[in-house]
Scaffold this active site. Structure first.
Site, mmCIF file in Angstrom:
data_model
loop_
_atom_site.group_PDB
_atom_site.id
_atom_site.type_symbol
_atom_site.label_atom_id
_atom_site.label_comp_id
_atom_site.label_asym_id
_atom_site.label_seq_id
_atom_site.Cartn_x
_atom_site.Cartn_y
_atom_site.Cartn_z
ATOM 1 N N LYS A 50 0.831 -1.209 0.000
ATOM 2 C CA LYS A 50 0.000 0.000 0.000
ATOM 3 C C LYS A 50 0.867 1.261 0.000
ATOM 4 O O LYS A 50 0.649 2.166 -0.803
ATOM 5 C CB LYS A 50 -0.887 0.003 1.247
ATOM 6 C CG LYS A 50 -1.544 1.328 1.538
ATOM 7 C CD LYS A 50 -2.420 1.293 2.771
ATOM 8 C CE LYS A 50 -1.710 1.567 4.082
ATOM 9 N NZ LYS A 50 -1.399 2.975 4.370
ATOM 10 N N ASN A 51 1.859 1.301 0.893
ATOM 11 C CA ASN A 51 2.621 2.542 1.061
ATOM 12 C C ASN A 51 3.642 2.788 -0.044
ATOM 13 O O ASN A 51 4.313 3.816 -0.058
ATOM 14 C CB ASN A 51 3.272 2.589 2.447
ATOM 15 C CG ASN A 51 2.225 2.786 3.533
ATOM 16 O OD1 ASN A 51 1.071 3.113 3.248
ATOM 17 N ND2 ASN A 51 2.619 2.564 4.777
ATOM 18 N N ARG A 61 -4.624 10.387 4.659
ATOM 19 C CA ARG A 61 -3.567 11.387 4.806
ATOM 20 C C ARG A 61 -2.536 11.316 3.683
ATOM 21 O O ARG A 61 -1.928 12.306 3.318
ATOM 22 C CB ARG A 61 -2.839 11.188 6.133
ATOM 23 C CG ARG A 61 -3.669 11.346 7.344
ATOM 24 C CD ARG A 61 -2.797 11.163 8.551
ATOM 25 N NE ARG A 61 -1.590 11.981 8.417
ATOM 26 C CZ ARG A 61 -1.495 13.239 8.787
ATOM 27 N NH1 ARG A 61 -2.509 13.826 9.364
ATOM 28 N NH2 ARG A 61 -0.378 13.909 8.595
ATOM 29 N N CYS A 66 -5.011 12.764 13.456
ATOM 30 C CA CYS A 66 -5.653 11.483 13.191
ATOM 31 C C CYS A 66 -5.500 10.602 14.420
ATOM 32 O O CYS A 66 -4.908 11.020 15.423
ATOM 33 C CB CYS A 66 -5.083 10.817 11.947
ATOM 34 S SG CYS A 66 -3.481 10.102 12.206
ATOM 35 N N ARG A 87 0.488 14.436 13.618
ATOM 36 C CA ARG A 87 1.020 14.249 12.267
ATOM 37 C C ARG A 87 1.048 15.508 11.395
ATOM 38 O O ARG A 87 0.332 15.616 10.396
ATOM 39 C CB ARG A 87 0.263 13.118 11.553
ATOM 40 C CG ARG A 87 0.417 11.802 12.272
ATOM 41 C CD ARG A 87 -0.310 10.690 11.576
ATOM 42 N NE ARG A 87 0.401 10.165 10.443
ATOM 43 C CZ ARG A 87 -0.078 9.226 9.644
ATOM 44 N NH1 ARG A 87 -1.279 8.745 9.849
ATOM 45 N NH2 ARG A 87 0.633 8.772 8.636
ATOM 46 N N ASP A 140 4.408 0.500 12.106
ATOM 47 C CA ASP A 140 3.230 -0.138 11.511
ATOM 48 C C ASP A 140 3.068 -1.599 11.937
ATOM 49 O O ASP A 140 2.078 -2.236 11.571
ATOM 50 C CB ASP A 140 3.296 -0.055 9.975
ATOM 51 C CG ASP A 140 3.088 1.358 9.479
ATOM 52 O OD1 ASP A 140 2.637 2.203 10.273
ATOM 53 O OD2 ASP A 140 3.378 1.631 8.299
ATOM 54 N N VAL A 191 7.738 6.680 17.111
ATOM 55 C CA VAL A 191 7.473 7.427 15.871
ATOM 56 C C VAL A 191 6.247 8.329 16.009
ATOM 57 O O VAL A 191 6.281 9.501 15.648
ATOM 58 C CB VAL A 191 7.325 6.470 14.669
ATOM 59 C CG1 VAL A 191 7.028 7.243 13.386
ATOM 60 C CG2 VAL A 191 8.580 5.632 14.507
HETATM 61 N N1 EPU Z 1 6.451 14.611 10.992
HETATM 62 C C1 EPU Z 1 6.545 15.951 11.306
HETATM 63 N N2 EPU Z 1 6.406 16.874 10.288
HETATM 64 C C2 EPU Z 1 6.190 16.501 8.991
HETATM 65 C C3 EPU Z 1 6.090 15.131 8.686
HETATM 66 C C4 EPU Z 1 6.234 14.199 9.704
HETATM 67 O O1 EPU Z 1 6.744 16.317 12.463
HETATM 68 O O2 EPU Z 1 6.069 17.389 8.130
HETATM 69 C C5 EPU Z 1 6.586 13.607 12.070
HETATM 70 C C6 EPU Z 1 5.297 12.798 12.284
HETATM 71 O O3 EPU Z 1 4.375 13.491 13.104
HETATM 72 C C7 EPU Z 1 5.813 11.527 12.901
HETATM 73 C C8 EPU Z 1 7.163 11.341 12.193
HETATM 74 O O4 EPU Z 1 7.494 12.610 11.649
HETATM 75 O O5 EPU Z 1 6.000 11.680 14.269
HETATM 76 C C9 EPU Z 1 7.196 10.302 11.100
HETATM 77 O O6 EPU Z 1 6.078 10.457 10.248
HETATM 78 P P1 EPU Z 1 6.150 10.209 8.673
HETATM 79 O O7 EPU Z 1 6.046 11.526 7.987
HETATM 80 O O8 EPU Z 1 7.310 9.358 8.354
HETATM 81 O O9 EPU Z 1 4.816 9.398 8.427
HETATM 82 P P2 EPU Z 1 3.971 9.444 7.090
HETATM 83 O O10 EPU Z 1 4.859 9.673 5.948
HETATM 84 O O11 EPU Z 1 2.807 10.349 7.280
HETATM 85 C C10 EPU Z 1 4.187 6.909 6.503
HETATM 86 C C11 EPU Z 1 3.248 5.753 6.289
HETATM 87 C C12 EPU Z 1 2.637 5.368 7.634
HETATM 88 C C13 EPU Z 1 3.787 4.973 8.569
HETATM 89 C C14 EPU Z 1 4.787 6.129 8.701
HETATM 90 C C15 EPU Z 1 6.001 5.784 9.521
HETATM 91 C C16 EPU Z 1 2.482 6.103 4.045
HETATM 92 C C17 EPU Z 1 1.384 6.432 3.118
HETATM 93 N N3 EPU Z 1 2.218 6.155 5.346
HETATM 94 O O12 EPU Z 1 3.408 7.966 7.050
HETATM 95 O O13 EPU Z 1 1.816 4.224 7.388
HETATM 96 O O14 EPU Z 1 3.281 4.668 9.848
HETATM 97 O O15 EPU Z 1 5.231 6.528 7.393
HETATM 98 O O16 EPU Z 1 6.656 4.686 8.993
HETATM 99 O O17 EPU Z 1 3.567 5.757 3.603
HETATM 100 C C18 EPU Z 1 0.069 2.714 7.832
HETATM 101 O O18 EPU Z 1 0.315 2.160 6.752
HETATM 102 O O19 EPU Z 1 -0.701 2.213 8.700
HETATM 103 C C19 EPU Z 1 0.686 4.009 8.142
HETATM 104 C C20 EPU Z 1 0.214 4.835 9.078
#
Ligand code: EPU
Length: 419
Positions: free
Chosen positions: A22-23, A93, A117, A122, A307, A329
Site C-alpha cells: 500500500k505505502n 492522509r 488522526c 502528524r 506499523d 514514531v
Molecule cells: N512529521 C513531522 N512533520 C512533517 C512530517 C512528519 O513532524 O512534516 C513527524 C510525524 O508526526 C511523525 C514522524 O514525523 O511523528 C514520522 O512520520 P512520517 O512523515 O514518516 O509518516 P507518514 O509519511 O505520514 C508513513 C506511512 C505510515 C507509517 C509512517 C512511519 C504512508 C502512506 N504512510 O506515514 O503508514 O506509519 O510513514 O513509517 O507511507 C500505515 O500504513 O498504517 C501508516 C500509518
C-alpha cells in the site's frame, strides 16, 4: 457498517500470497502525475486507500483504468485541476503526496491540510518547508496548503529535521523536474521510498542513493511513460507471520522479499519462531510452542516499524513473560490497548511505553477498530481468543489489508464478514 466475526482457537496453517505494498502503491500512483506518456502499474493491492487515490487523481483529470489483475493504466495528459479536497484528504492522509508532483509539473497545487488522526497530530510542516526550499511559494489558508511556482522549481540542498516517509517522497517527486541538482539529507530509508525512486527512474528520472539517508536527484525536463511492478507489502507479510506465531501455527508466505523484513523476523525469532526464507518466500513455524514476550522499540527503517507495533503487542498479550513496547514514531499510537484489555489482556500504559504481562488466554469480546494497524491487532487477538470476537468499523482494516478474511480463511481461521 461491516464487521469481522472471528471464532478463535485455530492455529494458522498453510500458504498465502502477499499483495503489493500500500505505502509504495500510493506515492507511485501520485507520481504518475509527472508522466508525459502512459504508465502501467502492476501488483497494485486492491484496497480502499488505492480506490481513494484513484478517485483523487480522477478528479484532477487523470485517466485511469484497472484490469482484472489490478494492473492500473494511467494517462495524466489531461490534468486540469490541481486540487485535493478536504473530503478525500481527511479519509486518507497519504493524499498529501500529490503536492510535490503537481507543483513540479504544473506549478500549482492546492491540497487540504490533513489534520490530526487517531495515531497523533502528524503535521506536514516539513513537506511545506521542503517545497519552499525548492523555490515554491507556499501559504496555508483556510485549511489548505496553497503552493505555486512561477517558474521551474530549483534544485536545493535540504536537510530533514525529522525523518519523514511521505515528506521524503514528496520532495523526491518535486525535485525530479527541478532545474539542477537536489540533495536530500536525513532522508527516509524505507523500502517504499526506494521503490518510488525506482519507478521514477523507469520513467527517466535521475535519482541515486534512495534507500540511504542521502538521496541525490538530478532534475530532468520531463518524464516519459513505462511499466512498473510495485514491491510486496512487508507490513501485510509481518501481520500474517505474527498471526501464525500467536496461534502457534505454521505458515508460508509467498511473493515477499525477506531482506526488507529483518527487524520483524529477528523479533519473531526472539519470540521462539523457527523461520526459513528464500528469495521470495518466508516460512514460519512455532512447533506448537507458546511465543515468548519480546521488547519492541519502534523507529524509522531499518529499525522495528511502527506499523507492526500493534500486531506485536497482540502477540505479547498471550506470550510467556513480560515485555515493554515503546512507540517512538507517533505520540498516540496505542488506541488498541484499551480494546485488547477488553479481551483480557494485561497491559499498563505509561507515556510512550506499554508493559504487557502475557496471559494464558484472551476472551472473545466486541471490539472497535480505531486505525488500520490497531484493527489488525484486534483481528489477530480474535484468532487466539476463547469464543467469538466481533471487530467493528473494519473499514479501517480494508484501507490496508486486501481480502483479509479470505486470506485468513485460507490459513484455516474461522472468520467471516458481516455487512
Ligand atoms: N512529521 C513531522 N512533520 C512533517 C512530517 C512528519 O513532524 O512534516 C513527524 C510525524 O508526526 C511523525 C514522524 O514525523 O511523528 C514520522 O512520520 P512520517 O512523515 O514518516 O509518516 P507518514 O509519511 O505520514 C508513513 C506511512 C505510515 C507509517 C509512517 C512511519 C504512508 C502512506 N504512510 O506515514 O503508514 O506509519 O510513514 O513509517 O507511507 C500505515 O500504513 O498504517 C501508516 C500509518
Amino acid at each position: 457498517m461491516d464487521k469481522l466475526i472471528i471464532k478463535g482457537g485455530k492455529p494458522l496453517k498453510g500458504e498465502i500470497r502477499i499483495s503489493g505494498a500500500k505505502n509504495a502503491a500510493l506515492p507511485i500512483l501520485a507520481a504518475t502525475l509527472l508522466a508525459q506518456e502512459p504508465v502501467t502499474i502492476a501488483n497494485v493491492p486492491h484496497l480502499q486507500d488505492v480506490t481513494t487515490m484513484m478517485r483523487l487523481l480522477g478528479s484532477m483529470g487523470v485517466h485511469l483504468s484497472v484490469d482484472d489483475h489490478m494492473q492500473i493504466s494511467v494517462n495524466s495528459s489531461g490534468v486540469e485541476n490541481f486540487y485535493a479536497p478536504y473530503d478525500l484528504v481527511k479519509t486518507m492522509r497519504a493524499s498529501i503526496v500529490v503536492l510535490g508532483p503537481l507543483l513540479a509539473r504544473y506549478g500549482k497545487a492546492e491540497v487540504s491540510l490533513p489534520g490530526g488522526c487517531a495515531i497523533g497530530s502528524r503535521p506536514v510542516d516539513i513537506h511545506i518547508k521542503g517545497m519552499k526550499a525548492l523555490g515554491a511559494e507556499v501559504e496555508v489558508e483556510n485549511g489548505y496548503i496553497k503552493a505555486s511556482a512561477k517558474k521551474r522549481l530549483k534544485g536545493t540542498d535540504f536537510l530533514f529535521d525529522v525523518v519523514t516517509v511521505t515528506g521524503t517522497e514528496n520532495l523526491i517527486m518535486a525535485a525530479c523536474l527541478a532545474e539542477g541538482q537536489t540533495i536530500l539529507r536525513n532522508a527516509a530509508l524505507e523500502p517504499e521510498v526506494e521503490d518510488l525512486a525506482r519507478f521514477l527512474n523507469t520513467l527517466g528520472a535521475k535519482i541515486s542513493g534512495a534507500g540511504s539517508d542521502t538521496i541525490i536527484i538530478d532534475g530532468v525536463e520531463q518524464l516519459g511513460g513505462g511499466h512498473y511492478t510495485v514491491l510486496p507489502d512487508r507490513i501485510e507479510a509481518g501481520t500474517y507471520l505474527v498471526g501464525a506465531a500467536m496461534t502457534r501455527g505454521h505458515i508460508k508466505i509467498k511473493n515477499i522479499d525477506p531482506t526488507i523484513m529483518s527487524a520483524v523476523l529477528s523479533k519473531l525469532r526472539e519470540a521462539g519462531a523457527e523461520i526459513s526464507q528464500g528469495d521470495n518466500w518466508i516460512e514460519l513455524t512455532m512447533n506448537q510452542d507458546r511465543p515468548k514476550a519480546v521488547n519492541i522499540f519502534t523507529n524509522p527503517y531499518p529499525a522495528f516499524p511502527t506499523d507492526m507495533q500493534a500486531q506485536m503487542m497482540a502477540l505479547n498479550t498471550v506470550a510467556e513473560g513480560v515485555a515493554v513496547v515503546t512507540e517512538n514514531v507517533f505520540e498516540n499510537r496505542f488506541m488498541h490497548v484499551q480494546e485488547l484489555q477488553r479481551m483480557g489482556a494485561k497491559i499498563e500504559l505509561k507515556g510512550k511505553s506499554a508493559t504487557c504481562w502475557g496471559v494464558e488466554k484472551l476472551t472473545g469480546a466486541p471490539v472497535m477498530a480505531t486505525d488500520l494497524r490497531a484493527s489488525a491487532s484486534l483481528v489477530l487477538a480474535g484468532l487466539v481468543a476463547d469464543g467469538e470476537t466481533v471487530v467493528d468499523r473494519i473499514y479501517h482494516v480494508d484501507r490496508g489489508y486486501e481480502r483479509i478474511e479470505e486470506k485468513l480463511t485460507q490459513l484455516g481461521a474461522t472468520i467471516r464478514r458481516d455487512s
